[in-house]
Write a protein that holds these residues in place. Structure first.
Motif, PDB file in Angstrom:
ATOM      1  N   ASP A 102       0.814  -1.216   0.000  1.00  0.00           N
ATOM      2  CA  ASP A 102       0.000   0.000   0.000  1.00  0.00           C
ATOM      3  C   ASP A 102       0.844   1.260   0.000  1.00  0.00           C
ATOM      4  OD1 ASP A 102      -2.300  -1.403  -0.003  1.00  0.00           O
ATOM      5  OD2 ASP A 102      -2.762  -1.146   2.127  1.00  0.00           O
ATOM      6  N   ARG A 103       1.934   1.213   0.771  1.00  0.00           N
ATOM      7  CA  ARG A 103       2.676   2.444   1.020  1.00  0.00           C
ATOM      8  C   ARG A 103       3.855   2.657   0.079  1.00  0.00           C
ATOM      9  NH1 ARG A 103       2.101   5.601   5.616  1.00  0.00           N
ATOM     10  NH2 ARG A 103       0.450   4.844   6.947  1.00  0.00           N
ATOM     11  N   PHE A 104       4.429   1.568  -0.434  1.00  0.00           N
ATOM     12  CA  PHE A 104       5.657   1.714  -1.204  1.00  0.00           C
ATOM     13  C   PHE A 104       5.492   2.575  -2.465  1.00  0.00           C
ATOM     14  CE2 PHE A 104       8.930   0.192  -4.223  1.00  0.00           C
ATOM     15  CZ  PHE A 104      10.019   0.696  -3.554  1.00  0.00           C
ATOM     16  N   PRO A 105       4.375   2.427  -3.209  1.00  0.00           N
ATOM     17  CA  PRO A 105       4.259   3.268  -4.413  1.00  0.00           C
ATOM     18  C   PRO A 105       4.444   4.750  -4.115  1.00  0.00           C
ATOM     19  CG  PRO A 105       2.566   1.597  -4.433  1.00  0.00           C
ATOM     20  CD  PRO A 105       3.259   1.484  -3.097  1.00  0.00           C
ATOM     21  N   ALA A 106       3.932   5.219  -2.981  1.00  0.00           N
ATOM     22  CA  ALA A 106       4.078   6.637  -2.640  1.00  0.00           C
ATOM     23  C   ALA A 106       5.547   6.994  -2.473  1.00  0.00           C
ATOM     24  CB  ALA A 106       3.309   6.948  -1.356  1.00  0.00           C
ATOM     25  N   THR A 107       6.280   6.137  -1.750  1.00  0.00           N
ATOM     26  CA  THR A 107       7.701   6.392  -1.548  1.00  0.00           C
ATOM     27  C   THR A 107       8.448   6.339  -2.880  1.00  0.00           C
ATOM     28  OG1 THR A 107       7.532   5.397   0.625  1.00  0.00           O
ATOM     29  CG2 THR A 107       9.734   5.618  -0.275  1.00  0.00           C
ATOM     30  N   PHE A 108       8.052   5.393  -3.723  1.00  0.00           N
ATOM     31  CA  PHE A 108       8.724   5.240  -5.013  1.00  0.00           C
ATOM     32  C   PHE A 108       8.527   6.483  -5.875  1.00  0.00           C
ATOM     33  CE2 PHE A 108       9.140   3.731  -9.380  1.00  0.00           C
ATOM     34  CZ  PHE A 108      10.334   3.053  -9.302  1.00  0.00           C
ATOM     35  N   GLU A 109       7.288   6.953  -5.955  1.00  0.00           N
ATOM     36  CA  GLU A 109       7.015   8.154  -6.755  1.00  0.00           C
ATOM     37  C   GLU A 109       7.850   9.326  -6.266  1.00  0.00           C
ATOM     38  OE1 GLU A 109       2.859   9.061  -6.678  1.00  0.00           O
ATOM     39  OE2 GLU A 109       2.473   8.055  -8.580  1.00  0.00           O
ATOM     40  N   LEU A 110       7.851   9.513  -4.962  1.00  0.00           N
ATOM     41  CA  LEU A 110       8.585  10.639  -4.378  1.00  0.00           C
ATOM     42  C   LEU A 110      10.075  10.533  -4.671  1.00  0.00           C
ATOM     43  CD1 LEU A 110       8.884  13.050  -2.389  1.00  0.00           C
ATOM     44  CD2 LEU A 110       9.012  11.382  -0.552  1.00  0.00           C
ATOM     45  N   THR A 111      10.663   9.354  -4.419  1.00  0.00           N
ATOM     46  CA  THR A 111      12.105   9.234  -4.578  1.00  0.00           C
ATOM     47  C   THR A 111      12.515   9.311  -6.050  1.00  0.00           C
ATOM     48  OG1 THR A 111      11.790   6.847  -4.388  1.00  0.00           O
ATOM     49  CG2 THR A 111      12.643   7.978  -2.473  1.00  0.00           C
ATOM     50  N   THR A 288       7.591  12.598   6.418  1.00  0.00           N
ATOM     51  CA  THR A 288       7.062  13.091   7.686  1.00  0.00           C
ATOM     52  C   THR A 288       6.685  14.563   7.570  1.00  0.00           C
ATOM     53  OG1 THR A 288       8.610  11.588   8.726  1.00  0.00           O
ATOM     54  CG2 THR A 288       7.488  13.120  10.161  1.00  0.00           C
ATOM     55  N   THR A 289       7.538  15.341   6.903  1.00  0.00           N
ATOM     56  CA  THR A 289       7.269  16.771   6.771  1.00  0.00           C
ATOM     57  C   THR A 289       5.995  17.037   5.983  1.00  0.00           C
ATOM     58  OG1 THR A 289       9.653  17.033   6.652  1.00  0.00           O
ATOM     59  CG2 THR A 289       8.329  18.968   6.154  1.00  0.00           C
ATOM     60  N   PHE A 290       5.794  16.274   4.905  1.00  0.00           N
ATOM     61  CA  PHE A 290       4.667  16.558   4.012  1.00  0.00           C
ATOM     62  C   PHE A 290       3.489  15.616   4.232  1.00  0.00           C
ATOM     63  CE2 PHE A 290       8.185  18.591   1.788  1.00  0.00           C
ATOM     64  CZ  PHE A 290       7.597  19.759   1.360  1.00  0.00           C
ATOM     65  N   LEU A 299       6.825   3.671   8.921  1.00  0.00           N
ATOM     66  CA  LEU A 299       7.834   3.290   9.911  1.00  0.00           C
ATOM     67  C   LEU A 299       7.744   4.174  11.157  1.00  0.00           C
ATOM     68  CD1 LEU A 299      10.404   1.545  10.475  1.00  0.00           C
ATOM     69  CD2 LEU A 299      11.707   3.494   9.660  1.00  0.00           C
ATOM     70  N   VAL A 300       7.638   5.489  10.918  1.00  0.00           N
ATOM     71  CA  VAL A 300       7.572   6.422  12.051  1.00  0.00           C
ATOM     72  C   VAL A 300       6.332   6.151  12.903  1.00  0.00           C
ATOM     73  CG1 VAL A 300       7.289   8.856  12.655  1.00  0.00           C
ATOM     74  CG2 VAL A 300       8.955   8.192  10.925  1.00  0.00           C
ATOM     75  N   GLU A 301       5.186   5.879  12.228  1.00  0.00           N
ATOM     76  CA  GLU A 301       3.962   5.592  12.980  1.00  0.00           C
ATOM     77  C   GLU A 301       4.132   4.350  13.861  1.00  0.00           C
ATOM     78  OE1 GLU A 301       1.101   5.219   9.855  1.00  0.00           O
ATOM     79  OE2 GLU A 301       1.330   7.337   9.315  1.00  0.00           O
ATOM     80  N   PHE A 302       4.734   3.310  13.281  1.00  0.00           N
ATOM     81  CA  PHE A 302       4.883   2.072  14.054  1.00  0.00           C
ATOM     82  C   PHE A 302       5.899   2.228  15.179  1.00  0.00           C
ATOM     83  CE2 PHE A 302       3.078  -0.137  10.233  1.00  0.00           C
ATOM     84  CZ  PHE A 302       1.924  -0.551  10.870  1.00  0.00           C
ATOM     85  N   ILE A 303       6.910   3.054  14.954  1.00  0.00           N
ATOM     86  CA  ILE A 303       7.855   3.297  16.045  1.00  0.00           C
ATOM     87  C   ILE A 303       7.140   4.022  17.175  1.00  0.00           C
ATOM     88  CG2 ILE A 303       9.852   4.696  16.721  1.00  0.00           C
ATOM     89  CD1 ILE A 303      11.231   3.852  14.224  1.00  0.00           C
ATOM     90  N   ASN A 304       6.290   4.980  16.802  1.00  0.00           N
ATOM     91  CA  ASN A 304       5.596   5.736  17.839  1.00  0.00           C
ATOM     92  C   ASN A 304       4.615   4.885  18.629  1.00  0.00           C
ATOM     93  OD1 ASN A 304       7.038   7.986  17.179  1.00  0.00           O
ATOM     94  ND2 ASN A 304       5.464   8.849  15.845  1.00  0.00           N
ATOM     95  N   THR A 305       4.023   3.870  17.976  1.00  0.00           N
ATOM     96  CA  THR A 305       3.145   2.977  18.739  1.00  0.00           C
ATOM     97  C   THR A 305       3.938   1.835  19.367  1.00  0.00           C
ATOM     98  OG1 THR A 305       2.657   1.771  16.711  1.00  0.00           O
ATOM     99  CG2 THR A 305       1.066   3.414  17.386  1.00  0.00           C
ATOM    100  N   ILE A 314       9.233  -3.797   8.426  1.00  0.00           N
ATOM    101  CA  ILE A 314       9.545  -2.720   7.479  1.00  0.00           C
ATOM    102  C   ILE A 314      11.055  -2.559   7.322  1.00  0.00           C
ATOM    103  CG2 ILE A 314       9.375  -0.238   7.109  1.00  0.00           C
ATOM    104  CD1 ILE A 314       6.606  -0.340   8.276  1.00  0.00           C
ATOM    105  N   VAL A 315      11.770  -2.646   8.438  1.00  0.00           N
ATOM    106  CA  VAL A 315      13.221  -2.519   8.375  1.00  0.00           C
ATOM    107  C   VAL A 315      13.814  -3.669   7.556  1.00  0.00           C
ATOM    108  CG1 VAL A 315      15.312  -2.620   9.754  1.00  0.00           C
ATOM    109  CG2 VAL A 315      13.445  -1.163  10.472  1.00  0.00           C
ATOM    110  N   THR A 316      13.249  -4.863   7.709  1.00  0.00           N
ATOM    111  CA  THR A 316      13.701  -5.997   6.898  1.00  0.00           C
ATOM    112  C   THR A 316      13.511  -5.699   5.413  1.00  0.00           C
ATOM    113  OG1 THR A 316      13.051  -7.505   8.664  1.00  0.00           O
ATOM    114  CG2 THR A 316      13.408  -8.468   6.492  1.00  0.00           C
TER     115      THR A 316
END
Lengths: 342, 336
Positions: A102-111, A288-290, A299-305, A314-316
């Motif tokens: 679900d989340r990777f496409p967003a990261t891919f587009e951005l990067t 995180t900024t945007f 990752l940040v959300e799961f670290i916070n919970t 995710i790290v794997t």
């Protein structure tokens, strides 16, 4: 002549790299397992605390397999990863692989947007800086490289939001899509969706949301590319064949772009592996900024919970990605540069 | 040049001359960069060392007067009736009262920017000490001993090295949260771990070449134990590569620390840390308050720029490959 006699060694080089990648990944995963496993306390309790009953906690523990000896857990972790299973978060019913999908496409587009921008700026700036070495243009290029590297990406992002979104109101502050548009994304890649569905509004909205985060991340990592291209260009321009070309009377720009350029880019590809790490780190901050709903924010959300199962998953995935990319770059390098095959 | 019969003073002068030769031969641009970088870094160093001289307020001071007669630093005492207890204005724009404005928590932005320098310097120094303390000895042993230890260490360090630095720092900070309260120490460890492989690599590779030198061979032939050889003979030849890595890593460490702070895994509020301050400013920005985000970020940018200029310039000057010959074979820096 030398190249043909070494064509056999290209194959062994590539095969050697491919054989080594799983070993390297194994070491990396072991390291991460050890690191994440030294934590005291119960991950289920840490994540869910006293929101669920003791019975439920025990159930979850068994589901995750936390009662087994550590070596059994380690073995199962590796076996799961080999089967493509990255576990199921404590705080989320979806498996980690689903979340990544679900989340990777967003990261891919951005990067990708950031990478294209950074390489473009890097090649142009680096070539110009090297060509006019120590001149005023070179100083400008070098300062640009240093200052963009020194700018914290999240800060630049916030300033961009302030100017373009809050003050001028011409671009959205964050997120991937405006909440007014409702659609089921067929591919997960919104820009691609816009093209495939021939929906101009969708495409334009997706692109407009990409502009600020993409530019911010691209600008920040471009400094490293500028510096790399410049240094490699300087070294190439000093080599004998470039001098020979000058001596033959080949014009300056022609030497720069036809003769020196290609060779100067070879080490840039080599360094790409390291830039990938920079890109990934930058993506976490930019997302995180945007409020960009990518893997970094996940990752940040799961670290916070404190959902350690999800964090590990995710790290794997990041580790597999890193090893995969460096393998790819090694192979490309072997193909384009005969010297690395030794 | 020096005659063998020269006095000790002349010998000392010629030594200094010799040490400064790369500097004098360096091209003016490289020199200028080093000087600018040094000035910026030294400026922040001053702020870090003597924040009280420059900063008008404390790092989490929200009233004009702090403390009671008994306890001058007390923040939380009840002083509603005390006229000196007037609070600092909330979200005041930069002006004569507060040069960089104030935050939503009534903190003075200028004071926090100044006091952030100390946190940045402390963590960079601590984390570098940690990275060096692990990386340098391991690199020495690995390079000198070779064999299986070397292979294992190289692979493990490579594995650590490929993990994106920020990701590694986040993971370490996440793990450390379970053991310690977040603070200077755990932030330093999280940042420091990232740089261990870099020191390890450089020192190991350098050791590999130094151990083949004649004087090491001689020491071995005379029966010096490995420990003496490594820490007396090899070490002092290898440490030369540390300063340049240090300045460049320090620049990167400032950014890593700020990123950790921004994500909320660095030093906890209300410590004055620039990354944390920028993250606190996110809600201000949407409302159009620009000063709370601008200045701490600018401080990061400036310090990192200063350190990078210093490191890059030193690298240019020390690395003769880039110094002697310029583009198209023009001889550069050959004025000495």
């Amino acid at each position: 002549v030398a190249a043909t006699s070494r064509s056999g060694s290209l194959r062994s080089y590539v095969l050697g790299r491919i054989a080594f990648a799983p070993v390297f990944l194994l070491i990396l995963l072991t390291l991460l397992f050890v690191l994440l496993r030294v934590m005291p306390g119960d991950p289920v309790v840490a994540a869910l605390g006293d929101r669920i009953s003791a019975d439920e906690i025990q159930q979850r523990r068994e589901a995750v397999g936390l009662d087994d000896p550590i070596l059994v857990q380690y073995g199962r972790y590796l076996a799961d990863v080999a089967r493509g299973d990255l576990g199921t978060p404590v705080t989320d019913p979806r498996p980690v692989t689903r979340i990544i999908a679900d989340r990777f496409p967003a990261t891919f587009e951005l990067t990708m947007v950031a990478l294209v921008l950074a390489v473009g700026i890097g090649v142009l700036g680096g070539a110009l800086g090297a060509r006019f070495r120590d001149g005023p243009l070179d100083v400008v290029v070098r300062l640009f490289a240093i200052v963009t590297y020194a700018a914290p990406v999240f800060w630049l992002g916030i300033l961009a939001q302030l100017v373009f979104a809050v003050r001028w109101g011409i671009l959205p502050t964050g997120n991937r899509m405006s909440s007014r548009i409702e659609f089921e994304s067929p591919t997960g890649f919104y820009v691609l969706d816009g093209i495939l569905t021939r929906d101009p509004e969708l495409l334009v909205t997706a692109l407009r949301h990409l502009v600020l985060p993409g530019m911010t991340l691209g600008l920040v990592i471009s400094g490293v590319f500028v510096r790399m291209v410049r240094v490699n260009m300087l070294q190439t321009l000093r080599s004998d064949y470039v001098e020979a070309a000058h001596a033959r009377g080949v014009s300056g720009p022609r030497v720069l772009f036809r003769h020196a350029f290609k060779n100067a880019l070879v080490p840039v590809v080599t360094m790409m592996g390291l830039q990938f790490a920079l890109l990934l780190g930058g993506a976490i901050l930019t997302e995180t900024t945007f409020s960009w709903p990518g893997l970094g924010t996940a990752l940040v959300e799961f670290i916070n919970t404190r959902d350690y199962v999800a964090v590990q998953g995710i790290v794997t995935f990041f580790a597999i990605l890193v090893v995969g990319v460096s393998l790819l770059i090694d192979i490309i390098n072997g193909l384009i540069d005969p010297r690395v095959r030794y | 040049m020096t005659a063998p019969t020269s006095s000790p003073i002349a010998r000392a002068t010629s030594r200094i001359e010799h040490a400064l030769r790369p500097w004098r031969r360096a091209n003016p641009v490289a020199k200028a960069l080093v000087i600018i970088g040094f000035l910026i870094t030294a400026g922040f160093g001053f702020l870090a060392a003597f924040p009280d001289v420059v900063a008008p307020y404390g790092e989490s001071q929200y009233r004009f007067v702090v403390g009671t007669q008994d306890d001058p630093d007390a923040i939380g005492f009840d002083c509603l009736e005390d006229p000196g207890c007037e609070q600092i204005a909330r979200r005041e724009a930069p002006g004569p009262d507060a040069r960089f404005g104030t935050t939503a928590a009534r903190f003075d932005v200028l004071s926090r920017v100044i006091r952030g320098a100390r946190v940045a310097f402390a963590i960079v120094l601590l984390s570098t000490a940690l990275a060096m303390g692990i990386g340098v000895p391991l690199g020495l042993i690995s390079g000198y001993r070779g064999g299986r230890i070397d292979r294992v260490l190289v692979t493990v360090m490579d594995a650590v090295y490929v993990i994106p630095g920020l990701l590694l720092a986040i993971i370490v900070a996440f793990v450390l949260q379970a053991f310690f309260d977040p603070g200077l120490a755990s932030a330093s460890v999280a940042v420091g771990v990232v740089y261990v492989p870099q020191y390890y690599r450089v020192i190991r590779n350098h050791t590999l070449s130094v151990k083949e030198e004649l004087f090491v061979e001689a020491a071995r032939a005379m029966g010096a134990p490995p420990r003496t050889i490594i820490f007396r003979y090899v070490f002092f030849n290898v440490v030369q590569s540390v300063p340049v890595i240090f300045t460049l890593n320090a620049a990167d460490a400032v950014l890593t620390l700020a990123a950790l702070g921004f994500l909320g895994y660095g030093v906890p509020f209300p410590r004055a840390e620039w990354g944390l301050d920028v993250s606190q400013a996110i809600s201000d920005v949407v409302a159009g308050f620009w000063w709370t985000a601008l200045y701490p970020g600018l401080a990061i940018l400036l310090l990192v720029t200063g350190l990078t200029l210093l490191g890059e310039g030193l690298n240019d000057i020390i690395n003769p490959l880039l110094r002697v010959r310029g583009y198209r074979g023009r001889v550069r820096g050959g004025r000495a």
